[in-house]
Design an enzyme around this catalytic site. Structure first.
Site, PDB file in Angstrom:
ATOM      1  CE  LYS A  82      -6.119  21.074  -1.965  1.00  0.00           C
ATOM      2  NZ  LYS A  82      -5.053  22.089  -1.886  1.00  0.00           N
ATOM      3  CB  THR A 127       3.417  17.571  -7.206  1.00  0.00           C
ATOM      4  OG1 THR A 127       3.881  16.808  -6.063  1.00  0.00           O
ATOM      5  CG2 THR A 127       3.200  16.622  -8.371  1.00  0.00           C
ATOM      6  N   GLY A 133       4.040  22.917  -4.662  1.00  0.00           N
ATOM      7  CA  GLY A 133       3.214  24.092  -4.901  1.00  0.00           C
ATOM      8  C   GLY A 133       1.897  23.839  -5.596  1.00  0.00           C
ATOM      9  CB  THR A 134      -0.086  20.807  -6.434  1.00  0.00           C
ATOM     10  OG1 THR A 134       0.038  20.232  -5.128  1.00  0.00           O
ATOM     11  CG2 THR A 134       0.891  20.128  -7.376  1.00  0.00           C
ATOM     12  N   GLY A 135      -1.042  23.010  -4.345  1.00  0.00           N
ATOM     13  CA  GLY A 135      -2.166  23.635  -3.645  1.00  0.00           C
ATOM     14  C   GLY A 135      -2.224  25.133  -3.877  1.00  0.00           C
ATOM     15  CB  CYS A 136       0.462  27.712  -3.924  1.00  0.00           C
ATOM     16  SG  CYS A 136       1.267  27.298  -2.375  1.00  0.00           S
TER      17      CYS A 136
END
Length: 259
Positions: free
Chosen positions: A173, A204, A206-209
């Site tokens: 990412k 932003t 929690g974007t990875g989750c």
């Protein structure tokens, strides 16, 4: 209805962790289930306390899910101890789990280490090799490859190195730290760039989750890995672009923007 399991920590403020995962799964039209690895006391300004579950209780949760509603995909997020990682691997192998997506939560985008060196070693040795795809950010990619990732070419080299080492596909990412919101997927045969739209929004959390859960949801529905990533990025862009503004820090996205 298609089914998906998240194995991750709980976020009391609802923006990340299993709360974000379950919201994402619902928005992507799959039935979400959860096995909680840790309870956290946190909000948009930070984490104030963490309490891990025991390996025995985590095993009980995973068994309860698989013995009744078999998940068609599994997303794994924050796991902070060697014993818990070992339990997850043991259970997923026992049940022959399919479409395992690992968000290797080790290092925050700021560079701060989130789990112990011992847990990182176990993650590398036991969990990553059973994954279908992993979704590291740039600092996590550097931990997994022992190399600096500063350029687009570095992202491509690192992705191939991760595949060659752990034998799983990898979505590196870029985020806003490098190469804007463009991500690079390498599956052992080819590499694919996914262009992202830069959205000016500081909320932003929690974007990875959310991204990894959306990928798992699409895999559960039968999409290819490449299609799953493309659809997940579109969903994530919509959730960020909805411009939800809650809390005093880096707030959550609107997971239900398309409902």
């Amino acid at each position: 209805m298609h089914t998906c399991l998240t194995i991750a920590g709980s976020d009391s403020s609802g923006g990340a962790g299993i709360q974000a995962d379950l919201k994402t799964m619902l928005a992507n039209k799959v039935f979400g289930m959860s096995a909680i690895t840790a309870l956290t006391a946190q909000n948009t300004t930070g984490v104030t306390d963490i309490m891990d579950v025991t390996p025995e209780f985590l095993e009980s949760q995973i068994r309860a899910v698989f013995d009744d509603i078999y998940p068609e995909a599994v997303k794994i997020g924050m796991v902070s101890s060697k014993a818990l990682i070992h339990t997850i691997v043991e259970m997923l192998k026992h049940y022959d789990a399919k479409h395992i997506v690992v968000d290797p939560v080790m290092v925050a985008t700021s560079g701060a280490k989130l789990i112990s060196d011992e847990a990182i070693s176990t993650l590398k040795e036991e969990l990553l090799p059973i994954a279908e795809v992993i979704t590291p950010n740039i600092p996590e990619t550097e931990v997994l490859t022992d190399m600096e990732v500063k350029t687009v070419e570095d992202m491509e080299i690192a992705a191939k190195k991760i595949y060659d080492t752990y034998h799983c596909a990898v979505l590196v990412k870029g985020g806003h730290q490098l190469n804007d919101a463009n991500d690079y997927l390498y599956n052992g045969e080819k590499g694919t760039w996914f262009k992202g739209n830069r959205i000016v929004n500081s909320n932003t959390h929690g974007t990875g989750c959310t991204l990894s859960s959306a990928i798992a949801s699409n895999l559960a529905k039968g999409y290819t890995l490449e299609e799953s990533v493309r659809l997940a990025k579109t969903y994530l862009s919509g959730a960020i672009g909805a411009m939800l503004d809650l809390g005093q820090g880096s707030g959550p996205m609107d997971h239900g923007y398309n409902i």
